[in-house]
Design a protein around this motif. Structure first.
Motif, PDB file in Angstrom:
ATOM      1  N   UNK A 132     -17.605  49.542  32.782  1.00  0.00           N
ATOM      2  CA  UNK A 132     -16.795  48.999  31.782  1.00  0.00           C
ATOM      3  C   UNK A 132     -16.746  47.674  31.792  1.00  0.00           C
ATOM      4  N   UNK A 133     -17.647  46.840  32.399  1.00  0.00           N
ATOM      5  CA  UNK A 133     -17.738  45.368  32.124  1.00  0.00           C
ATOM      6  C   UNK A 133     -18.937  45.135  31.295  1.00  0.00           C
ATOM      7  N   UNK A 134     -18.935  44.118  30.620  1.00  0.00           N
ATOM      8  CA  UNK A 134     -19.855  43.926  29.586  1.00  0.00           C
ATOM      9  C   UNK A 134     -20.567  42.367  29.609  1.00  0.00           C
ATOM     10  N   UNK A 135     -21.712  42.193  29.342  1.00  0.00           N
ATOM     11  CA  UNK A 135     -22.437  40.807  29.292  1.00  0.00           C
ATOM     12  C   UNK A 135     -23.344  40.406  28.135  1.00  0.00           C
ATOM     13  N   UNK A 136     -23.725  39.331  27.891  1.00  0.00           N
ATOM     14  CA  UNK A 136     -24.690  38.970  27.052  1.00  0.00           C
ATOM     15  C   UNK A 136     -23.968  38.523  25.780  1.00  0.00           C
ATOM     16  N   UNK A 137     -22.794  38.305  25.922  1.00  0.00           N
ATOM     17  CA  UNK A 137     -21.962  37.960  24.413  1.00  0.00           C
ATOM     18  C   UNK A 137     -22.035  36.349  24.268  1.00  0.00           C
ATOM     19  N   UNK A 138     -22.145  35.545  25.149  1.00  0.00           N
ATOM     20  CA  UNK A 138     -22.264  34.464  24.903  1.00  0.00           C
ATOM     21  C   UNK A 138     -23.275  33.804  23.654  1.00  0.00           C
ATOM     22  N   UNK A 139     -24.585  34.318  24.205  1.00  0.00           N
ATOM     23  CA  UNK A 139     -25.659  33.900  23.559  1.00  0.00           C
ATOM     24  C   UNK A 139     -25.735  34.411  21.992  1.00  0.00           C
ATOM     25  N   UNK A 140     -24.903  35.673  21.696  1.00  0.00           N
ATOM     26  CA  UNK A 140     -24.664  35.930  20.496  1.00  0.00           C
ATOM     27  C   UNK A 140     -23.765  35.270  19.466  1.00  0.00           C
ATOM     28  N   UNK A 141     -22.924  34.503  20.374  1.00  0.00           N
ATOM     29  CA  UNK A 141     -22.024  33.630  19.770  1.00  0.00           C
ATOM     30  C   UNK A 141     -22.521  32.236  19.315  1.00  0.00           C
ATOM     31  N   UNK A 188     -32.834  50.220  40.505  1.00  0.00           N
ATOM     32  CA  UNK A 188     -32.068  49.104  41.438  1.00  0.00           C
ATOM     33  C   UNK A 188     -33.148  47.686  41.545  1.00  0.00           C
ATOM     34  N   UNK A 189     -32.829  46.585  41.444  1.00  0.00           N
ATOM     35  CA  UNK A 189     -33.473  45.525  41.614  1.00  0.00           C
ATOM     36  C   UNK A 189     -34.233  45.038  40.520  1.00  0.00           C
ATOM     37  N   UNK A 190     -34.388  45.681  39.373  1.00  0.00           N
ATOM     38  CA  UNK A 190     -34.940  45.497  38.188  1.00  0.00           C
ATOM     39  C   UNK A 190     -33.988  44.095  37.466  1.00  0.00           C
ATOM     40  N   UNK A 191     -34.937  43.276  36.853  1.00  0.00           N
ATOM     41  CA  UNK A 191     -34.199  42.162  36.023  1.00  0.00           C
ATOM     42  C   UNK A 191     -33.772  42.798  34.321  1.00  0.00           C
ATOM     43  N   UNK A 192     -32.446  42.659  34.386  1.00  0.00           N
ATOM     44  CA  UNK A 192     -32.068  43.181  32.823  1.00  0.00           C
ATOM     45  C   UNK A 192     -32.295  42.003  31.997  1.00  0.00           C
ATOM     46  N   UNK A 193     -31.908  40.791  32.350  1.00  0.00           N
ATOM     47  CA  UNK A 193     -32.064  39.743  31.603  1.00  0.00           C
ATOM     48  C   UNK A 193     -32.611  38.242  32.530  1.00  0.00           C
ATOM     49  N   UNK A 194     -33.505  37.795  31.984  1.00  0.00           N
ATOM     50  CA  UNK A 194     -33.942  36.366  32.475  1.00  0.00           C
ATOM     51  C   UNK A 194     -33.217  35.220  32.038  1.00  0.00           C
ATOM     52  N   UNK A 195     -32.734  34.160  32.895  1.00  0.00           N
ATOM     53  CA  UNK A 195     -32.390  33.089  32.415  1.00  0.00           C
ATOM     54  C   UNK A 195     -33.499  32.362  31.252  1.00  0.00           C
ATOM     55  N   UNK A 196     -32.649  31.879  30.334  1.00  0.00           N
ATOM     56  CA  UNK A 196     -33.507  31.135  29.109  1.00  0.00           C
ATOM     57  C   UNK A 196     -34.044  32.075  28.234  1.00  0.00           C
ATOM     58  N   UNK A 197     -34.104  33.393  28.442  1.00  0.00           N
ATOM     59  CA  UNK A 197     -34.411  34.332  27.405  1.00  0.00           C
ATOM     60  C   UNK A 197     -33.858  34.244  26.167  1.00  0.00           C
ATOM     61  N   UNK A 198     -34.052  34.657  24.756  1.00  0.00           N
ATOM     62  CA  UNK A 198     -33.362  34.455  23.685  1.00  0.00           C
ATOM     63  C   UNK A 198     -32.217  35.632  23.929  1.00  0.00           C
ATOM     64  N   UNK A 199     -31.027  35.205  23.482  1.00  0.00           N
ATOM     65  CA  UNK A 199     -29.713  36.222  23.386  1.00  0.00           C
ATOM     66  C   UNK A 199     -30.088  36.985  22.296  1.00  0.00           C
ATOM     67  N   UNK A 200     -30.318  38.357  22.433  1.00  0.00           N
ATOM     68  CA  UNK A 200     -30.485  39.035  21.194  1.00  0.00           C
ATOM     69  C   UNK A 200     -29.484  40.499  21.488  1.00  0.00           C
ATOM     70  N   UNK A 201     -28.763  40.647  22.467  1.00  0.00           N
ATOM     71  CA  UNK A 201     -28.211  42.032  22.614  1.00  0.00           C
ATOM     72  C   UNK A 201     -26.962  41.780  23.580  1.00  0.00           C
ATOM     73  N   UNK A 202     -25.937  42.573  23.460  1.00  0.00           N
ATOM     74  CA  UNK A 202     -24.692  42.854  24.275  1.00  0.00           C
ATOM     75  C   UNK A 202     -24.992  43.890  25.030  1.00  0.00           C
ATOM     76  N   UNK A 203     -24.428  43.853  26.275  1.00  0.00           N
ATOM     77  CA  UNK A 203     -24.894  44.899  27.458  1.00  0.00           C
ATOM     78  C   UNK A 203     -23.500  45.254  27.896  1.00  0.00           C
TER      79      UNK A 203
END
Length: 223
Positions: A77-86, A35-50
């Protein structure tokens, strides 16, 4: 629950055959975030789908003054991170664990391999992106055209519709709702009390139920 069964519940992979799901499952990695941990930071390289297996995360923008605006909350069941992969662009927002969360991670190269081997994933991706675009249009319209009562009513209806249209399963605080609609916690709390007093919603503990959908839709500008 096996990874393949988990993936079957994700819209992106829901239409795949069992052998295709098993192939995608072989390429994923499981990670836990407290809880409270940052999974992704804004402006990080997009290298994975979660993919969220269990837990609750929020997608947020953070201003220079530290103020947060919640763009979305995501659960099982939700996912995120796909935009940077595209588009190969950096991450567009922070993603933070709202509670201890268990995620599946599919790295960029493996995601591309999945697309090459199973083109039907692209159809699921287009459907998901279209749905998110429609939700974004609705949210922008609500922020511009609705008062606080209307914005609260609309966000509650959207969360109820993620379940059975009545019970809101996501555990969100008044402060978090305020961050979603651009208001203050105090104003949201007053609005929620008013909606409950008028029997539009019911609040029992941390559970919220929609009691008068027609009236809620009218308040949200959907009628």
């Amino acid at each position: 629950m096996s990874v393949a069964i988990t993936l079957k519940s994700v819209p992106l992979f829901a239409h795949l055959a069992e052998h295709e799901l098993r192939r995608v499952a072989e390429l994923t990695r499981r990670r836990k975030y407290p809880k409270g941990s940052v999974i992704l930071f804004e402006d990080d390289p997009g290298d994975a789908l979660y993919v969220v297996v269990a837990g609750h995360v929020k997608v947020v923008l953070i201003g220079e003054d530290g103020r947060e605006v919640i763009l979305a909350t995501l659960a099982d069941g939700d996912f995120f991170g796909e935009m940077s992969l595209i588009d190969d662009e950096p991450r567009s927002a922070h993603v933070i664990a709202m509670e201890s969360s268990d995620l599946l991670v599919l790295r960029r190269d493996d995601f591309q391999r999945c697309l090459d081997e199973t083109p039907r994933i692209a159809i699921g991706l287009l459907r998901a992106l279209t749905r998110r675009l429609r939700l974004a249009d609705s949210k922008i319209g609500g922020l511009v055209l609705l008062d606080v009562t209307g914005r609260v009513a609309r966000i509650l209806l959207e969360m109820a519709d993620e379940n059975d249209g009545v019970v809101i399963q996501k555990k969100v605080t008044h402060h978090q709702i305020a961050q979603m609609i651009g208001s203050s916690r105090e104003t949201v709390s007053r609005t929620m009390r008013t909606l409950a007093e008028e029997n539009l919603i019911e609040m029992v503990g941390k559970t919220i139920k929609v009691r008068n959908r027609a009236a809620m839709e009218a308040a949200a500008g959907l009628r």
